[in-house]
Design an enzyme around this catalytic site. Structure first.
Site, short mmCIF file in Angstrom:
data_model
loop_
_atom_site.label_atom_id
_atom_site.label_comp_id
_atom_site.label_asym_id
_atom_site.label_seq_id
_atom_site.Cartn_x
_atom_site.Cartn_y
_atom_site.Cartn_z
CG HIS A 1 38.57 -0.20 39.30
ND1 HIS A 1 39.72 -0.33 38.58
CD2 HIS A 1 37.77 -1.23 38.93
CE1 HIS A 1 39.63 -1.39 37.78
NE2 HIS A 1 38.47 -1.95 37.99
CD GLU B 1 50.37 -8.44 39.91
OE1 GLU B 1 50.43 -9.26 40.85
OE2 GLU B 1 49.51 -8.50 39.02
CG ASP C 1 44.32 -7.87 44.23
OD1 ASP C 1 43.30 -7.35 44.72
OD2 ASP C 1 44.56 -7.91 43.01
CE1 TYR D 1 43.26 -2.43 38.27
CE2 TYR D 1 45.42 -1.48 37.88
CZ TYR D 1 44.45 -1.91 38.76
OH TYR D 1 44.65 -1.82 40.11
C1 GLA Z 1 42.77 -5.66 40.53
C2 GLA Z 1 43.99 -4.99 41.16
C3 GLA Z 1 43.64 -4.36 42.52
C4 GLA Z 1 42.41 -3.46 42.39
C5 GLA Z 1 41.28 -4.18 41.64
C6 GLA Z 1 40.11 -3.27 41.37
O1 GLA Z 1 42.37 -6.74 41.31
O2 GLA Z 1 45.02 -5.93 41.34
O3 GLA Z 1 44.74 -3.67 43.02
O4 GLA Z 1 42.73 -2.25 41.78
O5 GLA Z 1 41.70 -4.72 40.42
O6 GLA Z 1 39.49 -2.89 42.55
#
Ligand code: GLA
Length: 390
Positions: free
Chosen positions: A38, A163, A175, A225
């Site tokens: 995060h 996304e 990611d 989130y």
């Molecule tokens: C998900 C999101 C990432 C990141 C993580 C937490 O995987 O896709 O961008 O924010 O959560 O670290």
């Protein structure tokens, strides 16, 4: 991998015909984040690595006016006419590739009528970036087929945008970056503000990387989130009274005292404290890994989880059970949740002689406490996205 390719090819010809015209093949990996959770959407540091499992895409121009989508993972298939702008399909896996195709179309690169067959061996919704891998594999393929010739970093940004906008998940860049830039046996130390990065050898000696899946359904992850993102924005707003900052990560661990002074809201203060201390932990984790100090690396992973539980509040009974039961087992140097949290997976560093004990003990304790069954993976760290010759 040969088996996967043969299965895909058989299915591809079965669905789309014409055995005389061979499709091309691309692969993009999933990822596991070792530490730095995060922090990406706060302009901070992350330390993920690409896995040896991910998403494969076989693709071929069909000379027609439709783009046809199928996958070995689900029965749902789609055929969409080639357009300059695409619309979301409610609740469909196709939104991941279609969102990417749509971003290319916006740039003037139209994917011609094509047949696509996907296969993913990343467990879905487990926080190992199955979505980023399907986006990145599509981006690599469309980039080559349309002759767009975008650089890898632009494919990463384009996939993140797909996304955010098309799928509607407001993720950061970690990611897609890890899926694009992964390097075998290395973790990626990434500054999410500048996008400067370094490949750091992941040498664990007598220790193994174990991923444990809670198998908890995702549920509220996306809304929670977005709530965390908003809380971090609020923290930035409060801190503006002290100094103009663009993001939370411009505040260092030496400035933690400022939080008490400038953030009156207890919840917002806790969120900010997690982000700032987590950035500090990533910096130290990279340093100690380079010094081969895996024991300290493990301690930092543990601290990261504790902060995600106490300050960021994104864990839950399933993740916490895996982590705190795991810590009781000899040979477990560090264990923490990975990814967005709430469900998904943990990542642990376990001595090779204790892996079996870890799996047996956790299997029993996890089911006893949660009524769910855990799954275990012992991945290797693989390369990033690209074309595969076969
Ligand atoms: C998900 C999101 C990432 C990141 C993580 C937490 O995987 O896709 O961008 O924010 O959560 O670290």
């Amino acid at each position: 991998m040969r088996n996967i390719i043969e299965r895909m090819l058989e299915s591809f010809y079965g669905k789309y015909g014409d055995r005389n015209s061979k499709p091309v093949l691309f692969f993009s990996p999933g990822r596991v984040n070792l530490i730095g959770e995060h922090t990406d959407y706060n302009g901070g540091f992350v330390f993920p690595c690409a896995l040896n499992f991910g998403t494969y895409l076989m693709i071929r121009n069909n000379g027609g006016k439709n783009i046809r989508f199928s996958t070995l993972n689900f029965t749902e298939e789609h055929s969409v006419p080639v357009k300059e702008e695409y619309k979301r399909i409610e609740r469909s896996w196709v939104n991941y590739p279609l969102g990417v195709i749509n971003e290319f179309a916006k740039l003037g690169y139209l994917l011609p009528g094509s047949d696509l067959l996907f296969y993913g061996d990343v467990p879905n919704g487990a926080g190992l970036s199955s979505s980023a891998s399907i986006e990145m594999v599509t981006a690599c393929a469309v980039n080559e087929i349309t002759g767009a010739g975008l650089a890898l970093i632009d494919l990463v940004k384009l996939s993140q945008k797909a996304e955010n906008i098309f799928v509607g998940m407001n993720c950061g860049i970690m990611d897609q970056f890890a899926s694009g830039f992964g390097k075998k046996d290395h973790a990626i130390f990434l500054n999410c503000d500048t996008l400067d990065y370094e490949n750091v050898p992941l040498i664990l000696g007598d220790y193994s990387l174990i991923i444990t899946n809670t198998n908890k359904r995702r549920g509220l992850t996306d809304s929670k989130y977005n709530e965390r993102r908003a809380e971090c924005d609020k923290a930035v707003e409060y801190l503006q009274a002290y100094r103009k900052i663009r993001n939370l990560s411009e505040t260092g661990t030496d400035e933690l005292a400022l939080l008490n002074k400038y953030i009156p809201d207890e919840i917002v203060l806790k969120r900010a404290r997690h982000v700032i201390t987590e950035n500090g932990r990533v910096l130290e984790a990279v340093k100690v890994l380079k010094e081969n100090n895996i024991a300290r690396f493990g301690e930092l992973m543990n601290q990261s989880h504790d902060s995600l539980r106490g300050d960021y509040e994104v864990t839950g009974i399933e993740l916490d059970t895996l982590v705190y039961e795991g810590r009781k087992i000899a040979g477990v140097l560090g264990t923490r949740m990975t990814g967005a949290g709430f469900g998904g997976c943990t990542v642990s560093i376990v001595h090779k002689d204790h892996v079996e004990e870890y799996i047996n003990t956790i299997t029993e304790a996890y089911t006893r406490k949660t009524g769910l069954n855990a799954d275990f993976y012992q991945p290797s760290v693989g390369n990033g996205s690209g074309r595969i010759e076969f």
